[in-house]
Scaffold this active site. Structure first.
Site, PDB file in Angstrom:
ATOM      1  N   TYR A  97       3.938   6.587  10.276  1.00  0.00           N
ATOM      2  CA  TYR A  97       3.121   5.426   9.883  1.00  0.00           C
ATOM      3  C   TYR A  97       3.977   4.344   9.222  1.00  0.00           C
ATOM      4  CZ  TYR A  97      -1.079   2.898   8.505  1.00  0.00           C
ATOM      5  OH  TYR A  97      -2.052   1.944   8.373  1.00  0.00           O
ATOM      6  N   TYR A 138      -9.098   5.566   7.325  1.00  0.00           N
ATOM      7  CA  TYR A 138      -9.242   5.907   8.745  1.00  0.00           C
ATOM      8  C   TYR A 138     -10.257   7.045   8.810  1.00  0.00           C
ATOM      9  CZ  TYR A 138      -4.953   3.298   9.970  1.00  0.00           C
ATOM     10  OH  TYR A 138      -4.009   2.312  10.176  1.00  0.00           O
ATOM     11  N   PRO A 151      -4.319  -0.002  18.640  1.00  0.00           N
ATOM     12  CA  PRO A 151      -4.056  -0.435  17.261  1.00  0.00           C
ATOM     13  C   PRO A 151      -4.123   0.674  16.207  1.00  0.00           C
ATOM     14  CG  PRO A 151      -6.195  -1.226  18.003  1.00  0.00           C
ATOM     15  CD  PRO A 151      -5.548  -0.598  19.180  1.00  0.00           C
ATOM     16  N   HIS A 153       0.850  -1.195   0.000  1.00  0.00           N
ATOM     17  CA  HIS A 153       0.000   0.000   0.000  1.00  0.00           C
ATOM     18  C   HIS A 153       0.883   1.242   0.000  1.00  0.00           C
ATOM     19  CE1 HIS A 153      -4.082  -1.691   1.437  1.00  0.00           C
ATOM     20  NE2 HIS A 153      -3.378  -2.654   0.889  1.00  0.00           N
ATOM     21  N   LYS A 173       1.171  -0.438  15.081  1.00  0.00           N
ATOM     22  CA  LYS A 173       2.583  -0.573  15.439  1.00  0.00           C
ATOM     23  C   LYS A 173       2.951  -1.832  16.233  1.00  0.00           C
ATOM     24  CE  LYS A 173       4.249   3.198  13.711  1.00  0.00           C
ATOM     25  NZ  LYS A 173       4.506   2.878  12.327  1.00  0.00           N
TER      26      LYS A 173
END
Ligand code: RFL
Ligand code: PHB
Length: 388
Positions: free
Chosen positions: A384, A200, A292, A72, A296
């Site tokens: 991220y 998100y 979550p 991704h 990580k």
């Protein structure tokens, strides 16, 4: 039984450590309380950072991940019914892979078994002992018989509810914790992905996340009361909630399908230090937990055992202990940054029932700032993908 390194727990941390040690000619035995079928079927994490992929690839267990995992290059932040793409690769030059944790587990178990590694499943009554001296051991029960492994080191990779952290001396121990007033309701759905990339979504009804597993299975989450019960959520109620939170101004809708797994997870931030006492070391969730939201947890477990394997390698090859002695300090640098990022993402994306109107406006303004500023979006993207 005698081995060089006794490892408690066959999660990503324990299995990968055992495999990294094997590649350096160091022997280990892994003790796991559940069955092989159970650990290979437990649905947990999905996102692997580039650095984790590199470690798995170098360790020779990255072949299926490369073939079947989905690379991704970005994800969407959604708020006010609009989506804003965070271009991970454009901003950082790196990407993440969505490859389920239980597939990583299958690959690691297969590699350990193929190399003749010792994995003992369904052990009970595991107790580490003698860790303050040079001859630590673990006692346990396997196939109904009491047993003992003598080792040079005992490594606790037995997760948050394991026995290793409680076996560390209480004196000098510091536990830092934050428990969040919400949990995540997670489902697995039989359907094609609703989106090529993760979404998100921040919504006044609560956070929602669209993730994937395979071309025919979607992983979806939504913020819920952590004390709620799965039975309270019929499929219809779940879809109504997801549609409301993921509502999009261009008419896009999350794809429905048969829901074949439902579960609620609590959310906490937690770090227990030190991560070593004598010959007992902790790695992964046994020492620290992240919510979550930042994806990580498994990545931290992987980076902890990479550090530990280097320390153990130095011990056996050069008879030196400096890397083992600096393990807590070295691991914590990365752990606290991941704790910070996971806390920040959680605060940014969730709805806090007790937030004042002012705090809600600040949250909205922060989201606006991130999508308006290349610098702020880059900081988010760097964290991220784990570019540190
Ligand atoms: P694990 O995976 O908990 O493994 C510990 C193992 O130890 C065994 N055990 C014992 N064995 C012997 N004796 C005992 N007394 C024992 N007690 C326990 C357990 O049976 C188990 O097999 O810890 P490890 O290896 O440190 O790995 C940590 C990760 O599993 C965890 O951090 C991640 O799953 C967190 N996480 C995510 N991490 C990511 O990097 N990316 C993600 O996208 C992501 N998403 C998630 C997540 C965790 C989730 N849940 C369910 C908590 C999504 C979810 C929903
Ligand atoms: C998942 O696919 O399970 C997943 C993805 C991203 C997260 C957490 C979980 O932040």
């Amino acid at each position: 039984m005698r081995t060089q390194v006794a490892i408690i727990g066959a999660g990503p941390a324990g299995l990968l450590l055992s495999h990294l040690l094997h590649l350096q000619g160091i022997e280990s035995i892994v003790l796991e309380s559940r069955s092989r079928e159970d650990i290979e079927a437990t649905i947990r994490a999905g996102v692997l950072e580039q650095g984790s992929m590199d470690i798995l690839t170098e360790a020779g267990v990255g072949e299926r991940m490369k073939k079947e995992g989905a690379l991704h290059h970005g994800f969407d932040l959604q708020f006010d019914g609009r989506r804003h793409r965070i271009d991970l690769t454009g901003l950082t030059g790196k990407a993440i892979t969505v490859y389920p944790q239980h597939e990583v587990i299958k690959d690691l178990v297969a590699a350990r078994v193929a190399a003749g590694g010792q994995l003992l499943f369904q052990v009970t009554d595991v107790v580490p002992g003698g860790v303050d001296g040079a001859n630590p051991y673990v006692t346990f029960v396997h196939n109904g018989e009491a047993a003992r492994i003598d080792a040079d080191f005992v490594i606790g990779c037995d997760g948050f509810h394991g026995v290793s952290r409680p076996a560390m001396p209480a004196a000098g121990r510091e536990d830092c914790q934050r428990i969040y007033p919400f949990g995540w309701f997670g489902i697995l759905v039989e359907s094609a992905p609703s989106s090529d990339e993760l979404i998100y979504a921040q919504h006044e009804r609560g956070f929602a996340l669209v993730s994937t597993r395979t071309p025919t299975v979607q992983r979806l989450y939504f913020q819920c009361d952590p004390s709620d019960k799965v039975e309270n959520w019929s499929d219809d109620r779940i879809w109504a909630e997801l549609h409301a939170r993921l509502e999009h101004n261009d008419g896009w809708k999350v794809k429905e399908g048969r829901i074949f797994q439902k579960g609620i997870i609590g959310m906490r931030s937690f770090v227990s230090t030190p991560m070593q006492s004598g010959r007992l070391f902790l790695a992964g969730d046994s020492a620290h937990i992240v919510p979550p939201t930042g994806a990580k947890g498994m990545n931290l477990a992987i980076s902890d055992v990479r550090l530990l394997s280097r320390g153990l390698e130095q011990f056996y090859r050069q008879n030196r202990q400096d890397l083992l002695q600096s393990y807590t300090a070295d691991a914590l640098k990365r752990i606290w940054r991941a704790e910070y990022f996971s806390w920040w993402m959680t605060r940014l994306m969730h709805t806090f029932a007790d937030a004042t109107p002012f705090e809600r406006q600040m949250q909205r303004a922060e989201l606006d700032n991130i999508v308006a500023s290349r610098q702020l979006a880059t900081a988010l993207a760097e964290n991220y993908v784990g570019a540190f």
